[in-house]
Design a protein around this motif. Structure first.
Motif, PDB file in Angstrom:
ATOM      1  N   LYS A 138       0.836  -1.191   0.000  1.00  0.00           N
ATOM      2  CA  LYS A 138       0.000   0.000   0.000  1.00  0.00           C
ATOM      3  C   LYS A 138       0.874   1.246   0.000  1.00  0.00           C
ATOM      4  N   ARG A 139       0.474   2.235  -0.817  1.00  0.00           N
ATOM      5  CA  ARG A 139       1.197   3.497  -0.885  1.00  0.00           C
ATOM      6  C   ARG A 139       0.284   4.607  -0.374  1.00  0.00           C
ATOM      7  N   ALA A 140       0.828   5.470   0.508  1.00  0.00           N
ATOM      8  CA  ALA A 140       0.005   6.441   1.226  1.00  0.00           C
ATOM      9  C   ALA A 140       0.119   7.840   0.621  1.00  0.00           C
ATOM     10  N   PHE A 141      -0.993   8.577   0.729  1.00  0.00           N
ATOM     11  CA  PHE A 141      -1.090   9.940   0.215  1.00  0.00           C
ATOM     12  C   PHE A 141      -1.944  10.763   1.180  1.00  0.00           C
ATOM     13  N   ARG A 142      -1.830  12.076   1.068  1.00  0.00           N
ATOM     14  CA  ARG A 142      -2.666  12.951   1.886  1.00  0.00           C
ATOM     15  C   ARG A 142      -3.184  14.085   1.026  1.00  0.00           C
ATOM     16  N   MET A 174      -0.145  -0.025 -17.097  1.00  0.00           N
ATOM     17  CA  MET A 174      -1.254   0.448 -16.279  1.00  0.00           C
ATOM     18  C   MET A 174      -1.779  -0.680 -15.405  1.00  0.00           C
ATOM     19  N   ILE A 175      -2.018  -0.396 -14.130  1.00  0.00           N
ATOM     20  CA  ILE A 175      -2.525  -1.399 -13.199  1.00  0.00           C
ATOM     21  C   ILE A 175      -4.021  -1.573 -13.434  1.00  0.00           C
ATOM     22  N   GLU A 176      -4.440  -2.798 -13.715  1.00  0.00           N
ATOM     23  CA  GLU A 176      -5.820  -3.056 -14.117  1.00  0.00           C
ATOM     24  C   GLU A 176      -6.808  -2.922 -12.965  1.00  0.00           C
ATOM     25  N   ASP A 177      -6.463  -3.454 -11.797  1.00  0.00           N
ATOM     26  CA  ASP A 177      -7.384  -3.453 -10.659  1.00  0.00           C
ATOM     27  C   ASP A 177      -6.714  -2.748  -9.486  1.00  0.00           C
ATOM     28  N   ILE A 178      -7.348  -1.693  -9.001  1.00  0.00           N
ATOM     29  CA  ILE A 178      -6.739  -0.854  -7.980  1.00  0.00           C
ATOM     30  C   ILE A 178      -7.766  -0.549  -6.891  1.00  0.00           C
ATOM     31  N   GLY A 179      -7.315  -0.616  -5.639  1.00  0.00           N
ATOM     32  CA  GLY A 179      -8.208  -0.380  -4.508  1.00  0.00           C
ATOM     33  C   GLY A 179      -7.747   0.801  -3.680  1.00  0.00           C
ATOM     34  N   THR A 180      -8.606   1.241  -2.759  1.00  0.00           N
ATOM     35  CA  THR A 180      -8.278   2.363  -1.900  1.00  0.00           C
ATOM     36  C   THR A 180      -9.110   2.317  -0.629  1.00  0.00           C
ATOM     37  N   ASP A 181      -8.582   2.938   0.443  1.00  0.00           N
ATOM     38  CA  ASP A 181      -9.368   3.135   1.657  1.00  0.00           C
ATOM     39  C   ASP A 181      -9.838   4.585   1.763  1.00  0.00           C
ATOM     40  N   TYR A 182      -9.712   5.336   0.683  1.00  0.00           N
ATOM     41  CA  TYR A 182     -10.263   6.689   0.632  1.00  0.00           C
ATOM     42  C   TYR A 182     -11.755   6.598   0.940  1.00  0.00           C
ATOM     43  N   PRO A 183     -12.279   7.482   1.803  1.00  0.00           N
ATOM     44  CA  PRO A 183     -13.638   7.267   2.329  1.00  0.00           C
ATOM     45  C   PRO A 183     -14.776   7.498   1.334  1.00  0.00           C
ATOM     46  N   THR A 212     -12.588  17.414   4.846  1.00  0.00           N
ATOM     47  CA  THR A 212     -11.483  17.531   5.791  1.00  0.00           C
ATOM     48  C   THR A 212     -10.229  16.911   5.189  1.00  0.00           C
ATOM     49  N   PRO A 213      -9.038  17.299   5.655  1.00  0.00           N
ATOM     50  CA  PRO A 213      -7.808  16.644   5.193  1.00  0.00           C
ATOM     51  C   PRO A 213      -7.876  15.143   5.442  1.00  0.00           C
ATOM     52  N   THR A 214      -7.425  14.355   4.466  1.00  0.00           N
ATOM     53  CA  THR A 214      -7.592  12.907   4.531  1.00  0.00           C
ATOM     54  C   THR A 214      -6.319  12.201   4.111  1.00  0.00           C
ATOM     55  N   THR A 215      -5.888  11.243   4.936  1.00  0.00           N
ATOM     56  CA  THR A 215      -4.795  10.347   4.569  1.00  0.00           C
ATOM     57  C   THR A 215      -5.397   9.041   4.079  1.00  0.00           C
ATOM     58  N   PHE A 216      -4.898   8.543   2.957  1.00  0.00           N
ATOM     59  CA  PHE A 216      -5.459   7.315   2.383  1.00  0.00           C
ATOM     60  C   PHE A 216      -4.368   6.558   1.649  1.00  0.00           C
ATOM     61  N   THR A 217      -4.668   5.313   1.291  1.00  0.00           N
ATOM     62  CA  THR A 217      -3.719   4.492   0.542  1.00  0.00           C
ATOM     63  C   THR A 217      -4.362   3.973  -0.730  1.00  0.00           C
ATOM     64  N   LEU A 218      -3.498   3.653  -1.694  1.00  0.00           N
ATOM     65  CA  LEU A 218      -3.890   2.918  -2.894  1.00  0.00           C
ATOM     66  C   LEU A 218      -3.175   1.581  -2.861  1.00  0.00           C
TER      67      LEU A 218
END
Length: 291
Positions: A138-142, A174-183, A212-218
């Protein structure tokens, strides 16, 4: 490697240098007078590009250009310049838009009502890497407070690289299937995998505004380049409707998927096509090397 029509179209869609050409020519059965197809996506480049063709018979890919036209661009109702024809069906204007600018496109052609369209250039996407929050695969972003919908996708690279600036190289896949915990995401292209244990988006994630500011991963991501795309409202609608149409083309079990509700969105008055704007942010994700 052989790719299905959706994957091929999607890969063309995201590449930075090709994004202004990603808009899809429109096939329609000719019933009476043909329509003019306008494709123009504003970017922060110094030169803006536009294509002018006619609608065509279904499955006929030999598109006829619009040979004569006066194409003008306005910023907040003030004329900024005129597009000039540079090749078959291709026009250009030396002009750099501004974020938040309101733009109007006007096209005059012989024997056809004037075509018009408007769009607003999106604000800069306030997003950055947050490597210290990375987890396995998982790679994190904000992202700070964001009032506009944006899109995300990622490209696999086979080794760590340090890039200035960050680019998507031709050998990246290109990654075919990608997920996230972004709300807040649009689930229109979500599909279940691994016996319904994990739900991933197909190629793209349409990410909705956050208050609001959000930290999430892909995920699942290793070494990769991640693309976040800020889009105008018009281009957002065009992208989603185009992807829905391509999904319908691949849906053979349910014939109702071919109905006209999957038609591609257009904002061209007296014509068809898209006039929109976008800005892409590319972030480099390494496993070991600095980014």
């Amino acid at each position: 490697m052989k790719k299905n029509c959706l994957e091929t179209w999607l890969i063309v869609l995201t590449l930075v240098g090709l994004l202004t050409a990603c808009v899809e020519e429109i096939n329609t059965p000719i019933q009476g007078q043909r329509q003019i197809v306008v494709n123009c996506l504003l970017t922060l480049d110094k030169v803006q590009k536009l294509s002018l063709t006619y609608t065509n018979e279904l499955n006929n890919t030999a598109y006829e250009e619009v040979p004569e036209a006066i194409v003008t661009l306005y910023e907040f109702n003030q004329l900024v310049g005129e597009f000039h024809k540079v090749a078959y069906g291709e026009w250009q204007l030396a002009f750099k838009p501004v974020r938040g600018g309101r733009y109007t496109l006007k096209i005059q052609t012989p024997n056809h009502p004037d075509l018009t369209a408007t769009t607003t250039f999106p604000e800069h996407l306030p997003i950055h890497r947050l490597r210290k929050e990375d987890k396995e695969r998982k790679r994190a972003f904000r992202i700070k407070k964001n009032t506009e919908t944006f899109w995300a996708c990622a490209f696999f690279k086979d080794q760590d690289t340090i890039m200035r600036p960050v680019v998507i190289r031709p050998n990246y896949k290109m990654i075919e299937d990608i997920g996230t915990d972004y709300p807040r995401t649009d689930q229109f292209n979500m599909q279940a995998t691994e016996a319904n244990k994990v739900k991933l988006h197909h190629h793209y994630i349409r990410m909705l505004p956050t208050a609001t500011p959000t930290t999430f991963t892909l995920y699942p991501l290793y070494g990769s380049v991640v693309s976040f795309i800020a889009v105008s409202k018009e281009y957002d609608r065009y992208l989603k409707s185009s992807l829905l149409k391509m999904q319908a083309y691949e849906s053979f079990q349910d014939p109702t998927q071919w109905l006209e509700e999957n038609a591609i969105y257009s904002n061209i008055e007296n014509g068809v096509g898209i006039f929109g704007a976008y800005e892409e942010t590319l972030l480099n994700c390494n496993n070991s090397l600095p980014e």
